[in-house]
Write a protein that holds these residues in place. Structure first.
Motif, PDB file in Angstrom:
ATOM      1  N   ALA A 235      58.838  -5.730 -10.539  1.00  0.00           N
ATOM      2  CA  ALA A 235      59.299  -5.139  -9.289  1.00  0.00           C
ATOM      3  C   ALA A 235      60.299  -6.097  -8.660  1.00  0.00           C
ATOM      4  CB  ALA A 235      58.130  -4.885  -8.342  1.00  0.00           C
ATOM      5  N   ARG A 236      61.451  -5.581  -8.317  1.00  0.00           N
ATOM      6  CA  ARG A 236      62.511  -6.441  -7.778  1.00  0.00           C
ATOM      7  C   ARG A 236      62.736  -6.166  -6.294  1.00  0.00           C
ATOM      8  NH1 ARG A 236      68.062  -6.670  -5.458  1.00  0.00           N
ATOM      9  NH2 ARG A 236      68.679  -8.813  -5.919  1.00  0.00           N
ATOM     10  N   THR A 237      62.771  -7.230  -5.507  1.00  0.00           N
ATOM     11  CA  THR A 237      63.221  -7.142  -4.137  1.00  0.00           C
ATOM     12  C   THR A 237      64.356  -8.133  -3.954  1.00  0.00           C
ATOM     13  OG1 THR A 237      62.535  -7.131  -1.812  1.00  0.00           O
ATOM     14  CG2 THR A 237      61.556  -8.815  -3.231  1.00  0.00           C
ATOM     15  N   ASN A 238      64.952  -8.199  -2.764  1.00  0.00           N
ATOM     16  CA  ASN A 238      66.183  -8.983  -2.627  1.00  0.00           C
ATOM     17  C   ASN A 238      66.072 -10.204  -1.728  1.00  0.00           C
ATOM     18  OD1 ASN A 238      65.872  -7.573  -0.259  1.00  0.00           O
ATOM     19  ND2 ASN A 238      68.032  -7.001  -0.065  1.00  0.00           N
ATOM     20  N   LYS A 239      64.897 -10.458  -1.171  1.00  0.00           N
ATOM     21  CA  LYS A 239      64.738 -11.615  -0.306  1.00  0.00           C
ATOM     22  C   LYS A 239      63.507 -12.414  -0.703  1.00  0.00           C
ATOM     23  CE  LYS A 239      66.928  -9.558   3.787  1.00  0.00           C
ATOM     24  NZ  LYS A 239      66.736  -9.175   5.205  1.00  0.00           N
ATOM     25  N   ILE A 240      63.669 -13.728  -0.732  1.00  0.00           N
ATOM     26  CA  ILE A 240      62.557 -14.600  -1.077  1.00  0.00           C
ATOM     27  C   ILE A 240      61.405 -14.406  -0.102  1.00  0.00           C
ATOM     28  CG2 ILE A 240      61.840 -17.016  -1.191  1.00  0.00           C
ATOM     29  CD1 ILE A 240      64.629 -17.648  -2.293  1.00  0.00           C
ATOM     30  N   SER A 262      63.294 -17.882  -6.832  1.00  0.00           N
ATOM     31  CA  SER A 262      64.160 -18.985  -7.252  1.00  0.00           C
ATOM     32  C   SER A 262      63.846 -20.286  -6.528  1.00  0.00           C
ATOM     33  CB  SER A 262      65.632 -18.606  -7.009  1.00  0.00           C
ATOM     34  OG  SER A 262      65.844 -18.257  -5.652  1.00  0.00           O
ATOM     35  N   GLU A 263      63.067 -20.242  -5.452  1.00  0.00           N
ATOM     36  CA  GLU A 263      62.716 -21.463  -4.715  1.00  0.00           C
ATOM     37  C   GLU A 263      61.423 -22.097  -5.213  1.00  0.00           C
ATOM     38  OE1 GLU A 263      62.631 -20.799  -0.532  1.00  0.00           O
ATOM     39  OE2 GLU A 263      64.816 -20.916  -0.329  1.00  0.00           O
ATOM     40  N   MET A 264      60.725 -21.434  -6.109  1.00  0.00           N
ATOM     41  CA  MET A 264      59.468 -21.969  -6.624  1.00  0.00           C
ATOM     42  C   MET A 264      59.709 -23.185  -7.502  1.00  0.00           C
ATOM     43  SD  MET A 264      56.937 -18.914  -7.818  1.00  0.00           S
ATOM     44  CE  MET A 264      55.908 -18.040  -6.652  1.00  0.00           C
ATOM     45  N   SER A 267      56.768 -25.530 -12.342  1.00  0.00           N
ATOM     46  CA  SER A 267      55.385 -25.389 -12.788  1.00  0.00           C
ATOM     47  C   SER A 267      54.749 -24.113 -12.244  1.00  0.00           C
ATOM     48  CB  SER A 267      54.559 -26.610 -12.362  1.00  0.00           C
ATOM     49  OG  SER A 267      54.572 -26.765 -10.955  1.00  0.00           O
ATOM     50  N   ARG A 268      54.998 -23.808 -10.961  1.00  0.00           N
ATOM     51  CA  ARG A 268      54.454 -22.577 -10.384  1.00  0.00           C
ATOM     52  C   ARG A 268      55.054 -21.341 -11.050  1.00  0.00           C
ATOM     53  NH1 ARG A 268      54.742 -21.768  -4.194  1.00  0.00           N
ATOM     54  NH2 ARG A 268      53.621 -19.882  -4.846  1.00  0.00           N
ATOM     55  N   ALA A 269      56.355 -21.369 -11.270  1.00  0.00           N
ATOM     56  CA  ALA A 269      57.007 -20.240 -11.915  1.00  0.00           C
ATOM     57  C   ALA A 269      56.488 -20.061 -13.342  1.00  0.00           C
ATOM     58  CB  ALA A 269      58.518 -20.450 -11.925  1.00  0.00           C
ATOM     59  N   ARG A 270      56.315 -21.181 -14.030  1.00  0.00           N
ATOM     60  CA  ARG A 270      55.807 -21.133 -15.404  1.00  0.00           C
ATOM     61  C   ARG A 270      54.404 -20.544 -15.452  1.00  0.00           C
ATOM     62  NH1 ARG A 270      55.734 -26.578 -16.658  1.00  0.00           N
ATOM     63  NH2 ARG A 270      57.946 -26.594 -17.246  1.00  0.00           N
ATOM     64  N   ASN A 271      53.568 -20.924 -14.503  1.00  0.00           N
ATOM     65  CA  ASN A 271      52.201 -20.399 -14.466  1.00  0.00           C
ATOM     66  C   ASN A 271      52.177 -18.896 -14.182  1.00  0.00           C
ATOM     67  OD1 ASN A 271      51.146 -22.938 -14.962  1.00  0.00           O
ATOM     68  ND2 ASN A 271      50.822 -23.413 -12.793  1.00  0.00           N
ATOM     69  N   ALA A 272      53.064 -18.442 -13.276  1.00  0.00           N
ATOM     70  CA  ALA A 272      53.122 -17.012 -12.963  1.00  0.00           C
ATOM     71  C   ALA A 272      53.557 -16.205 -14.176  1.00  0.00           C
ATOM     72  CB  ALA A 272      54.074 -16.771 -11.789  1.00  0.00           C
ATOM     73  N   VAL A 273      54.558 -16.692 -14.895  1.00  0.00           N
ATOM     74  CA  VAL A 273      55.034 -15.988 -16.089  1.00  0.00           C
ATOM     75  C   VAL A 273      53.966 -15.990 -17.172  1.00  0.00           C
ATOM     76  CG1 VAL A 273      56.714 -16.055 -17.960  1.00  0.00           C
ATOM     77  CG2 VAL A 273      57.465 -16.412 -15.603  1.00  0.00           C
ATOM     78  N   ALA A 274      53.268 -17.111 -17.332  1.00  0.00           N
ATOM     79  CA  ALA A 274      52.203 -17.198 -18.339  1.00  0.00           C
ATOM     80  C   ALA A 274      51.087 -16.207 -18.038  1.00  0.00           C
ATOM     81  CB  ALA A 274      51.658 -18.621 -18.400  1.00  0.00           C
ATOM     82  N   ALA A 275      50.709 -16.094 -16.766  1.00  0.00           N
ATOM     83  CA  ALA A 275      49.666 -15.138 -16.385  1.00  0.00           C
ATOM     84  C   ALA A 275      50.107 -13.710 -16.667  1.00  0.00           C
ATOM     85  CB  ALA A 275      49.321 -15.305 -14.909  1.00  0.00           C
ATOM     86  N   PHE A 276      51.375 -13.438 -16.421  1.00  0.00           N
ATOM     87  CA  PHE A 276      51.930 -12.103 -16.666  1.00  0.00           C
ATOM     88  C   PHE A 276      51.928 -11.781 -18.153  1.00  0.00           C
ATOM     89  CE2 PHE A 276      55.964  -9.519 -17.110  1.00  0.00           C
ATOM     90  CZ  PHE A 276      55.407  -8.332 -16.653  1.00  0.00           C
ATOM     91  N   LYS A 277      52.414 -12.700 -18.977  1.00  0.00           N
ATOM     92  CA  LYS A 277      52.474 -12.450 -20.418  1.00  0.00           C
ATOM     93  C   LYS A 277      51.091 -12.356 -21.042  1.00  0.00           C
ATOM     94  CE  LYS A 277      57.043 -14.177 -21.658  1.00  0.00           C
ATOM     95  NZ  LYS A 277      57.808 -15.034 -22.603  1.00  0.00           N
TER      96      LYS A 277
END
Length: 437
Positions: A235-240, A262-264, A267-277
């Motif tokens: 799901a895409r939105t346009n504001k952080i 993009s402000e994460m 490590s946090r971004a990596r964990n979110a993607v890992a949980a998703f995959k």
């Protein structure tokens, strides 16, 4: 191996047999550019390869894929027992020649311009003789100063620029010559990409566009008899600032999601993607992340809460749901509220009954054809002697005079004072109603 990848590899190998300028390869989003980067070095040949990517998460993904030659082995290109290439990931700024010397034993080096471009204060660029081949992934960024400076530092190397969108809205050309393109419509017809369907959501029942989208996503992924049962979605939105709130709204409707911006931190971004995959969450809310190159073909639903306003960004987002495994191009669906895209560069896509399976590839392919035509024009101008063009041959159809006036000098000119044909044309261009004379 897809025909698009086959063609790109052969075109790249052929180009450097007679030319030394950078070669641009235009492949549709999600067609699989990393395989081209894996295979082409064997044909050039190459001894040490630099791969430039725009973001940190993409940098990790590309490095992982380059280090895994299982796909090449399955294609019979390599023996399964072949040694894996040495891949180094640059995660911090390079500050000296000694930093670069430590990488001389690697086959691939993957980095973002932020860490290795001489345009960044204090950063040491790659030595001119360290890499004999340079790949630029998502090369539509290559007109930026930091990218151009980096490519100039590696000007002695064979440079291949890979992108789905070899153009910019300001029509600034990429630094190279287009050597291969593969039409998106052809990729869809051959089942190499999923055909995208657009579903425009009516929010009259809720009065809330975001809530209507969320509930439609929930209905699709919980329908046991439908094609999207339990499939991952983005799901895409346009504001952080809106990402976390939107994720909470999904959870409030019993749809478990993570969010990434993009402000994460990495490590946090990596964990979110890992949980998703891993399937620990059903969806991923994104802002400024994963719009380019994210490889997860299981995604078949995209909720466009806030659509992009330009064609290149729209095509990149399209690629997140159009990815498919060879021979398995299942359905993909894009959900949006039509008003959110109505006033953008791609407004034609949001018209009632618009067939995205036709319109999106047609727009993309037409843009690439424009790039090719402009390249031919520039080449012909460069080859023409200045004295060979007569002044009489230059006859512009219109002449515009521009005057600078002070505030007290601006004339009063209302819409009614314009000639009738101009009024009608203006109304048509901007979608107004013809008021007559």
């Amino acid at each position: 191996m897809r025909l698009a990848q086959h063609g790109a590899v052969l075109a790249g190998a052929s180009h450097f047999t007679r030319r030394s300028d950078a070669g641009i390869v235009a492949l549709p989003t999600a067609i699989g550019k990393t395989l081209v980067m894996q295979l082409l070095p064997f044909l050039l040949p190459s001894h040490r390869v630099l791969v430039i990517v725009p973001g940190k998460l993409l940098r990790e993904q590309v490095a992982d894929q380059l280090g895994n030659l299982s796909l090449l082995a399955s294609l019979g290109v390599l023996d399964p027992g072949e040694l894996k290439p040495k891949v180094h990931l640059i995660e911090h700024e390079m500050h000296s020649g000694e930093d670069w010397d430590q990488l001389s034993e690697n086959d691939f080096v993957v980095a973002t311009p932020r860490c290795i471009s001489g345009a960044i204060t204090g950063v040491s660029p790659p030595p001119a003789d360290l890499f004999d081949t340079v790949f630029v992934d998502e090369a539509h960024h290559a007109t930026a100063a930091s990218w151009r400076q980096l490519l100039h530092s590696c000007s002695a190397a064979q440079q291949v620029l890979l992108t789905a969108t070899p153009y910019r809205n300001d029509e600034t050309p990429l630094p190279g010559v287009l050597i291969y393109d593969y039409p998106m419509l052809l990729a869809i017809e051959r089942g190499e990409l999923a055909r995208l369907t657009l579903e425009q959501i009516n929010f009259d029942a809720t009065g809330d566009p975001d809530l209507s989208l969320i509930r439609r996503v929930h209905a699709l992924i919980t329908d046991r008899h439908g094609p999207y049962y339990q499939v991952p979605f983005i799901a895409r939105t346009n504001k952080i600032s809106a990402a976390k709130a939107l994720a909470e709204r999904y959870r409030g409707e019993e749809v478990d999601v993570a969010y990434i911006t993009s402000e994460m931190s990495l490590s946090r971004a990596r964990n979110a993607v890992a949980a998703f995959k891993a399937g620990n969450v059903q969806g991923l809310v994104i802002v400024g992340m994963l719009a380019e190159g994210f490889d997860f073909p299981q995604i078949k639903i995209a909720a466009y809460h806030r659509p992009h306003l330009t064609l290149p960004a729209t095509l990149q987002f399209f690629g997140r749901v159009s990815r498919s495994k060879p021979g398995e191009a299942g359905p993909a669906s894009l959900l949006l509220v039509p008003e959110h895209g109505a006033m953008s560069e791609v407004a034609a896509l949001y018209r009632e009954n618009a067939d995205w399976g036709v319109l999106v590839p047609a727009l993309a392919d037409r843009k690439v054809e424009g790039v090719k035509r402009r390249a031919i024009t520039r080449a012909s101008i460069e080859e023409t002697e200045v004295g060979a063009v007569s002044d009489d041959a230059v006859q512009p159809r219109h002449v515009v005079d521009i005057f600078e006036l002070g505030e007290d000098q601006v004339p009063s000119l209302s819409f009614e004072h314009l000639p009738q044909d101009v009024r009608e044309r203006t109304l048509s261009d901007f979608g107004g109603e013809d008021q007559g004379s």
